[in-house]
Write a protein that holds these residues in place. Sequence first.
Motif, short mmCIF file in Angstrom:
data_model
loop_
_atom_site.label_atom_id
_atom_site.label_comp_id
_atom_site.label_asym_id
_atom_site.label_seq_id
_atom_site.Cartn_x
_atom_site.Cartn_y
_atom_site.Cartn_z
N LEU A 159 0.82 -1.21 0.00
CA LEU A 159 0.00 0.00 0.00
C LEU A 159 0.86 1.27 0.00
O LEU A 159 0.63 2.17 -0.80
N PRO A 160 1.87 1.38 0.87
CA PRO A 160 2.72 2.57 0.80
C PRO A 160 3.57 2.64 -0.46
O PRO A 160 3.79 3.73 -1.02
N PHE A 161 4.06 1.48 -0.95
CA PHE A 161 4.85 1.50 -2.20
C PHE A 161 4.01 2.08 -3.34
O PHE A 161 4.46 2.95 -4.08
N PHE A 162 2.78 1.60 -3.48
CA PHE A 162 1.94 2.05 -4.58
C PHE A 162 1.42 3.46 -4.37
O PHE A 162 0.99 4.11 -5.33
N ALA A 163 1.49 3.95 -3.14
CA ALA A 163 1.08 5.33 -2.85
C ALA A 163 2.23 6.31 -3.02
O ALA A 163 2.06 7.53 -2.85
N GLY A 164 3.42 5.79 -3.33
CA GLY A 164 4.56 6.66 -3.57
C GLY A 164 5.36 7.04 -2.34
O GLY A 164 6.18 7.97 -2.38
N VAL A 165 5.16 6.32 -1.23
CA VAL A 165 5.96 6.58 -0.03
C VAL A 165 7.41 6.18 -0.34
O VAL A 165 7.66 5.13 -0.94
N PRO A 166 8.38 6.97 0.05
CA PRO A 166 9.78 6.68 -0.27
C PRO A 166 10.22 5.31 0.27
O PRO A 166 9.81 4.88 1.35
N PHE A 167 11.09 4.68 -0.49
CA PHE A 167 11.59 3.34 -0.17
C PHE A 167 12.20 3.30 1.23
O PHE A 167 11.91 2.40 2.02
N HIS A 168 13.05 4.28 1.53
CA HIS A 168 13.74 4.27 2.83
C HIS A 168 12.77 4.41 3.99
O HIS A 168 13.01 3.89 5.08
N LYS A 169 11.65 5.11 3.75
CA LYS A 169 10.64 5.27 4.79
C LYS A 169 9.93 3.94 5.06
O LYS A 169 9.71 3.55 6.21
N ILE A 170 9.58 3.24 3.99
CA ILE A 170 8.87 1.96 4.13
C ILE A 170 9.75 0.94 4.84
O ILE A 170 9.27 0.14 5.65
N ARG A 171 11.05 0.99 4.58
CA ARG A 171 11.97 0.05 5.22
C ARG A 171 11.94 0.20 6.75
O ARG A 171 12.14 -0.78 7.47
N THR A 172 11.65 1.40 7.23
CA THR A 172 11.61 1.61 8.69
C THR A 172 10.38 0.94 9.32
O THR A 172 10.32 0.81 10.54
N PHE A 173 9.40 0.54 8.50
CA PHE A 173 8.21 -0.11 9.03
C PHE A 173 8.47 -1.57 9.42
O PHE A 173 7.75 -2.14 10.24
N THR A 174 9.49 -2.17 8.80
CA THR A 174 9.67 -3.61 8.92
C THR A 174 9.83 -4.09 10.36
O THR A 174 9.19 -5.08 10.75
N PRO A 175 10.68 -3.47 11.18
CA PRO A 175 10.77 -3.96 12.57
C PRO A 175 9.43 -3.97 13.30
O PRO A 175 9.16 -4.87 14.09
N SER A 176 8.57 -2.99 13.01
CA SER A 176 7.26 -2.95 13.64
C SER A 176 6.36 -4.07 13.12
O SER A 176 5.58 -4.67 13.87
#
Length: 408
Positions: free
Chosen positions: A185-202
């Motif tokens: 959902l964030p990838f397709f919404a254009g959220v920056p790659f580095h930002k999405i990577r910070t979601f993974t631990p959560s």
Amino acid sequence: MASSTSMTVAAAVLVVVLAAAQPAWAAGSACYSRVFSFGDSLADTGNYRFVFSNDTRAPVLWPPYGETYFHNATGRFSNGRILIDFIADALGLPFVPPYWGGRSAEYFAGGANFAVGGATALSPEFFRQNGAPLANDKTVHLDMEMDWFRTLLNLLCPNDTAGCTNVMNNSLFLVGEIGGNDYNLPFFAGVPFHKIRTFTPSVIAKISSTITELIGLGAKTLLVPGNLPIGCVPTYLMRFKSDKKEDYDPETGCLRSMNEFSEYHNKLLADELEELRKLHPGVAIIYADYYGAAMEIFLHPKKSVALAKIKDNRTSTIEYPLVACCGGGETYGVSSARCGRGEYKVCDDPQKYGSWDGLHPSEAAYKVIADGLLRGSYTRPPIAINTNSCPQLTEVVSPVEFKVLYDL
């Protein structure tokens, strides 16, 4: 649950279709008494229709979805059976019914599926707080699915949830695949790659806390899948296509950066599961390497897998691993027309395609992944070690029975 007479009828038809689709099964022959499943569209066996009853135009609710095996749409996001169907069948259980399709203990005699298409591990609130709000605040997430599970326990063990020991001890829990939509959902919404990577631990922490809660309720065997290689998914290949040759894996044609992201998620998940095993030595916590099993499709594009012991004994030959069967477009089978909506096209033989609709695997691809888990080496620890009471699975993983043929 439905919001109109037409949807009530449609939901009733779904229940009939699902009941008719169940393979023959005797409780005494099963490895586990039940399978309970949590996740998103990769595991949904029909909940979407009930949870989003107002979304009457959702393509998954109508043909050509389901055309290959069920010959009707069952709410599965594929042309036929999905991975959980193959797993349940191999373990001697019926197809796992959607939680929202039933209300009686008898309906859930073989377990229940809480997975819903579009579900996330994290809540919409998390994404709002982190600057990546979801388009739909009603998105289902893991906490909701766990709430449904606790409600079901009250149905199975009225007034005595603590007395559900046998139900929990003798059931297989499939926790995922989940987390894919936390990234999609964030990838397709254009959220920056580095930002999405910070979601993974959560995301991993949420999966871990869900496993811990299930263990606290008495679960003894949990199968926890990692993410698929999203760099090989046609929609990703189309949306993030590049003119740079080095952005693609020369062996597979998949996007390197996206697959590396999936590997990052999977490593964090595998490490977390190892920590959970140390905390719960009496519990079987099995990592299901969906990524590795799926990569067999892309590394060996014309791989044929003999499916002895999975009912139909058919052989699937995937010739177009990176192409969607249903949709449109010349390169990856993906265009502005979605499968089931607009001027879409459907291929002649879905069994030759790795993807059904550009986002979800075809039934043929699910078969290959199931083989990798049940016959191959893509569970850690091996699932056979944890299923000594399962003669069907012992036969399934026999090296004599398993044959891989390469049509190169």
